[in-house]
Enzyme design. Structure first.
Site, PDB file in Angstrom:
ATOM      1  N   GLU A  93       0.802  -1.220   0.000  1.00 48.54           N
ATOM      2  CA  GLU A  93       0.000   0.000   0.000  1.00 48.54           C
ATOM      3  C   GLU A  93       0.841   1.279   0.000  1.00 48.54           C
ATOM      4  O   GLU A  93       0.466   2.257  -0.635  1.00 48.54           O
ATOM      5  CB  GLU A  93      -0.928   0.012   1.216  1.00 48.54           C
ATOM      6  CG  GLU A  93      -2.111  -0.925   1.116  1.00 48.54           C
ATOM      7  CD  GLU A  93      -3.172  -0.424   0.164  1.00 48.54           C
ATOM      8  OE1 GLU A  93      -3.154   0.768  -0.191  1.00 48.54           O
ATOM      9  OE2 GLU A  93      -4.006  -1.227  -0.251  1.00 48.54           O
ATOM     10  N   SER A 362     -28.942 -23.855  53.603  1.00 45.46           N
ATOM     11  CA  SER A 362     -27.995 -24.274  54.650  1.00 45.46           C
ATOM     12  C   SER A 362     -26.537 -23.987  54.305  1.00 45.46           C
ATOM     13  O   SER A 362     -25.639 -24.440  55.023  1.00 45.46           O
ATOM     14  CB  SER A 362     -28.158 -25.779  54.911  1.00 45.46           C
ATOM     15  OG  SER A 362     -29.434 -26.063  55.451  1.00 45.46           O
TER      16      SER A 362
END
Length: 809
Positions: A93, A362
Site C-alpha cells: 500500500e 444451609s
C-alpha cells in the site's frame, strides 16, 4: 500616527515580497493551525467508534458489543498485530510510509500520469496516512474533496507519530460489511487473532480494504484469492518474502466461510462493559485502546456452557442455573455462568443469577461452625443435640423430618441438621454472626434488617458471588477474598482479603465437608471419573425455590445455583438432588489430583469422651461412655454444652451417695427412724448426658440408670430437675394398618404422663400442636411408612416412639 503606520505597512510589504516562499509557508501553517483549532480530528475512542470487546485470559474474544453505529471494530495495539501483515500492508500500500510527511508527491504524480494515460482510475496515490484521514473524515472524490483530505492528512501527521497512525489504520480499515479493523476481520474470516496470521492470511487481509465488498472472502472467495496472490507476487518481487514462502502461501485456499461472533460469558461481559463505561475517561488517547481482559478460561467457559445448557434441559421449564469457578490462590474467576441458556427467554436467560440475591438455605452453616470453633464452643467431635426444641415461638425441624438425638459436630454438619446449627447460633449470637459475615464480604440481606435464629437456615439473602468469596476462606487459611474478574487485579496489591476465621477452624471445617459422600445417582460425567478431593456443602431454600452446592478443593472453589429466576418453587428439587450433580461434574472436569489442603500446626488430634466432651486422659473409665477422635485448635478441648438444663443437670458430672441396702440415691438429710444411714452408703460419680437426649439413649446411659431415684427413707426434699415424661398408648416399634381405599386410616393416640407444664408434640420432625396435661388427642397417619413421634414438655423433658404404618387393600 497615520504617516508612521503607513510607512510601517509599506516596509512590511517589501519584506514579504523579498521572502515570498517563507511568507507563504507561514501563512499556510497559520491556516493549518486555525483549521486544527476549529475543526479537530474525530478520534475513534473519543467518539465511541470502537466496539467494546471482552476477551479471555488468552486474549480470545468472549463477547463483543458493536459501536453505536453497529460496526464491529475490535481495538488492537500495533504490537498485537502479526509482523507479516504489517510487512504486506506497507510494501503493497505505501512502501514510503515511514519517510513521507503524510502525502507522497511522487505517488500522486505517478497516479495522475497513469490515470490520464489509460483514461481511467488505475491508481489512487493515497498513502496510508491519507487513507486514515479519509476514514476519519469521509469526503467526495472531487478536487475539493482531495484538498480536504490533504489538509486532514497533514493535521493527522501533526498530532500523531507514524506508529500511532499505523495503529489507527489497523483499527479502522474496512474489511467488508460491518467489519472494520484487522482484529475484527481476522476473527470473522479466519477465527484467530491478528497476531497469529500466516503469510497467506496476512496478504489476504492486506489487500481486502482496497475493495472490501468485492473481495469479501465469504462472498467472493475466488476473487479474494486472486487479489491475495497479487500481493504475494509483489512481496516476492520486492525480495521481502522468499519464493518458497510465497509458493507455500499460494497453496492455502481462501475459505468462503464467516465465523459467528463469540457469545461466551455474555452476562459477565455485559457487566464488565458497564463497569468500564462508568469508569471510562473520554480524553484517553485512541492509541491506548485495548480490549477488556478478563480472567476467564475460554475453553472451560465454553465447555461448561454447553454442558449446563444440556443439563438444564432435563429440568422443569423456567429453570435456570448459575456456576462460578474461582482459582483459590488468586481469586481469579475462571468460569462465570450467570444463566444456563442466554438466548432462552423462557428460562430468563437475560437474568444474571450470579449476582441475584436469593435465600442461601444451609450453605451458611459451615461459616457458623468455624466461628463457634474460634469461640471455643466446639471441636470436631463435640456432642450436640438434635431433638425438638423451642426458642420463644420458633419451632424448627430438620429437612429429613426426623430427629437423631446425640450427634457430633462432624455428623451434624455433614448431614446439615438444623437443630444443632440453631443451638450453636443461639450461643454465638445472630447479630454477631451476621456482622462477621458482612465484615468478611459475604453481605447478608435480612428481613427488616433484624438478625434472628432463622438466618442460619436461609432466612436471609445473599448471592452466589458472595457465597463463593466466603468459601474461599476454607482454602486460604480463613481469609475470604473479593473475586477478581479482570487480569489487572491479579497482583497482590489488588487482592482484597479479609480475616474471616482462624486457619485451624478453616481446615477443620473443610476436612469435615470432605467426608460428605457424593450423590448416589449422578447423570453426569462424574459416573465415569475418579473421585476427587472435594469439600462440599449443599443448601435448599424454603419451598424448594433455590438449590445450592458449593465445593472447595486445593486449587478451586466452585459454586452452583439451580432454580427459577422468577422465584417460583420447583417441588422435589434440592441442593443434593439437583445442584450437587452439576457441582461434581464441574469438579471432575477440572481433573484435579487427589491432593488435600495442608493441615496447620495449630490443629491436633485428641481422643475425647462422651458425654463430657473432654479428653480421655482426664476421665476415669466409668465416665467415658464412648470415645471419639477429635480435631482441636491449640490443644483446647471445650466440654459438652447442656442446653436448657436445670438444677444439677447443668453439671454433666454428678456425685452422690448410694444406699448399700436399696441401691437408691441418698440426700444429705437422709435418715431412718433409729439408724443413721451414713454407715450404709458408698460414694458414686457419674457422667450425665443432656437430659433432652434421654429418649434417644441406650438404657445404661439414660438418666434413671446413671442417677437412680431418691431412697424413700430420705426425709429431705431435693430438686430433681423435672419429672420424667413418657408417651403412653403408643409403644416404640408398634406397627399400624391403614387403608386409604376404605378410608380406614391409622389413628395414633397422643398421650403422655409426667413432665412439667404443657406437652408439645412432633411427628417426623414437624411441630403438630401443644396440649395441657390430661388433654389427650389422636392423629391420623395418611400414608404408609416410618414415623417418629416426639413429645417435649416446658422443662425440656422428652420422650419418643418410632412406629411403622403398613397399608392393606
Amino acid at each position: 500616527m497615520d504617516i508612521q503606520f503607513t510607512t510601517f505597512f509599506r516596509s512590511l510589504l517589501k519584506v514579504a515580497k523579498r521572502h515570498l516562499y517563507v511568507t507563504s509557508l507561514l501563512v499556510f501553517l497559520l491556516f493549518i493551525h486555525v483549521v486544527d483549532r476549529n475543526f479537530p480530528l474525530h478520534i475513534p475512542y473519543q467518539d465511541k467508534m470502537f466496539a467494546r470487546i471482552v476477551v479471555d485470559d488468552q486474549g480470545r474474544p468472549l463477547r463483543a458489543f458493536a459501536d453505536k453505529q453497529g460496526i464491529w471494530r475490535y481495538p488492537i495495539e500495533l504490537e498485537e498485530v502479526s509482523p507479516k501483515y504489517l510487512e504486506a500492508l506497507i510494501e503493497y500500500e505505501d512502501k514510503w510510509f515511514w519517510h513521507h510527511p503524510g502525502i507522497n508527491p511522487f505517488a500522486v504524480l505517478r497516479a495522475l500520469y497513469l490515470n490520464i494515460k489509460y483514461d481511467k482510475i488505475i491508481s489512487g496515490g493515497s498513502t496510508l496516512s491519507m487513507q486514515v484521514a479519509r476514514l476519519l473524515h469521509p469526503h467526495s472524490r472531487t478536487f475539493t474533496g482531495k484538498l480536504y483530505q490533504a489538509i486532514r492528512t497533514l493535521q493527522l501527521e501533526w498530532h500523531f507519530s507514524k506508529k500511532e497512525i499505523l495503529t489507527l489504520y489497523c483499527n479502522i480499515a474496512p474489511f467488508g460489511g460491518a467489519i472494520e479493523g484487522v482484529q475484527a476481520a481476522s476473527f470473522t474470516y479466519l477465527d484467530k487473532p491478528a497476531s497469529e496470521l500466516s503469510y497467506a492470511e496476512a496478504a489476504l487481509l492486506a489487500v481486502l480494504p482496497q475493495s472490501p465488498t468485492r473481495l469479501r472472502p465469504d462472498l467472493n472467495n475466488k476473487l479474494a484469492e486472486l487479489a491475495r496472490n497479487k500481493v504475494l507476487d509483489r512481496m516476492q518481487s520486492y525480495g521481502i518474502w522468499s519464493s518458497d514462502v510465497v509458493k507455500d502461501a499460494k497453496m492455502e485456499h481462501v475459505s468462503a466461510t464467516r465465523i459467528k461472533s463469540a457469545q461466551h460469558a455474555p452476562l459477565l461481559a455485559r457487566r464488565l462493559i458497564n463497569q468500564a463505561n462508568t469508569a471510562s475517561n473520554t480524553t484517553t488517547s485512541p492509541i491506548n485502546i485495548s480490549p477488556i481482559k478478563s480472567t476467564i478460561d475460554g475453553d472451560l467457559q465454553a465447555s461448561l456452557e454447553d454442558y449446563t445448557k444440556e443439563y438444564i434441559s432435563r429440568l422443569p421449564h423456567k429453570t435456570s442455573a448459575a456456576i462460578l469457578v474461582v482459582e483459590n490462590k488468586t481469586a481469579n474467576v475462571k468460569a462465570y455462568l450467570g444463566t444456563a441458556d442466554f438466548a432462552n427467554d423462557e428460562r430468563y436467560g437475560h437474568v444474571d443469577m450470579v449476582q441475584a440475591i436469593r435465600s442461601p438455605g444451609s450453605t451458611l452453616k459451615p461459616f457458623l461452625y468455624a466461628m463457634a470453633m474460634d469461640e471455643g464452643l466446639i471441636h470436631s467431635k463435640s456432642l450436640l443435640v438434635d431433638v425438638p426444641r423451642t426458642w420463644d415461638t420458633y419451632r424448627p425441624g430438620n429437612f429429613n423430618n426426623t430427629f437423631s438425638g446425640p450427634v457430633s459436630v462432624t455428623d451434624a454438619l455433614q448431614r446439615s441438621l438444623n437443630l444443632p446449627a440453631i443451638d450453636l447460633l443461639s450461643r454465638v449470637g445472630p447479630k454477631k454472626f451476621v456482622a462477621a459475615m458482612n465484615h468478611a464480604g459475604v453481605q447478608i440481606t435480612l428481613p427488616e434488617n433484624k438478625p434472628n435464629l432463622a438466618t442460619i437456615l436461609g432466612g436471609a439473602g445473599t448471592s452466589l458471588e458472595k457465597l463463593v468469596s466466603g468459601y474461599l476462606a476454607f482454602a486460604n487459611g480463613g481469609k475470604s477474598s473479593q473475586l477478581n474478574f479482570l487480569q489487572q487485579a491479579n497482583s497482590k496489591e489488588h487482592r482484597k482479603q479479609r480475616h474471616f476465621f482462624s486457619e485451624g477452624a478453616a481446615w477443620i471445617v473443610q476436612d469435615i465437608l470432605s467426608g460428605v459422600a457424593r450423590p448416589g445417582r449422578l447423570n453426569t460425567l462424574a459416573q465415569t471419573r475418579s473421585a476427587h478431593q472435594l469439600a462440599w456443602k449443599t443448601g435448599t431454600s424454603y419451598g424448594f425455590r433455590d438449590s445450592w452446592a458449593i465445593g472447595v478443593n486445593k486449587r478451586y472453589t466452585i459454586g452452583v445455583w439451580v432454580g427459577r429466576p422468577d422465584g417460583t418453587p420447583i417441588p422435589g428439587h434440592s441442593g443434593r438432588a439437583t445442584a450437587a450433580p452439576l457441582l461434581h461434574t464441574v469438579a471432575d472436569y477440572l481433573s484435579q489430583p487427589k491432593t488435600s489442603i495442608s493441615k496447620p500446626h495449630s490443629v491436633t488430634q485428641h481422643t475425647i469422651c462422651w458425654p463430657l466432651g473432654t479428653a480421655e486422659k482426664d476421665n476415669s473409665t466409668n465416665l467415658c461412655h464412648s470415645k471419639h477422635h477429635a480435631w482441636v485448635i491449640d490443644d483446647t478441648i471445650p466440654p459438652t454444652w447442656h442446653p436448657a438444663d436445670l438444677g444439677d443437670w447443668q453439671n454433666p458430672k454428678s456425685s452422690f451417695w448410694i444406699s448399700s441396702k436399696s441401691g437408691k440415691r441418698l440426700s444429705a438429710s437422709c435418715e431412718t427412724e433409729n439408724t443413721v444411714v451414713t454407715t450404709q452408703k458408698h460414694y458414686r460419680t457419674v457422667a450425665l448426658w443432656p437430659k433432652v437426649l434421654d429418649p434417644w439413649l441406650p438404657y445404661n446411659f439414660k438418666y434413671s440408670s446413671q442417677k437412680p431415684p431418691l431412697d424413700q427413707r430420705c426425709l429431705g426434699n431435693e430438686v430433681t430437675g423435672g419429672a420424667q415424661i413418657r408417651i403412653t398408648g403408643t409403644e416404640n416399634g408398634n406397627k399400624y394398618l391403614s387403608s386409604r381405599q376404605q378410608q380406614n386410616l391409622a389413628k395414633i393416640p397422643l398421650k403422655a404422663i409426667g413432665g412439667e407444664g404443657r406437652y408439645h408434640w412432633y411427628i417426623n420432625g414437624k411441630y403438630l400442636h401443644s396440649s395441657n396435661k390430661g388433654n389427650y388427642s389422636s392423629y391420623s397417619l395418611n400414608n404408609p411408612g416410618n414415623y417418629q413421634i416426639v413429645v417435649i414438655d416446658d422443662q425440656g423433658n422428652s420422650d419418643k416412639a418410632d412406629i411403622e404404618v403398613l397399608e392393606y387393600f
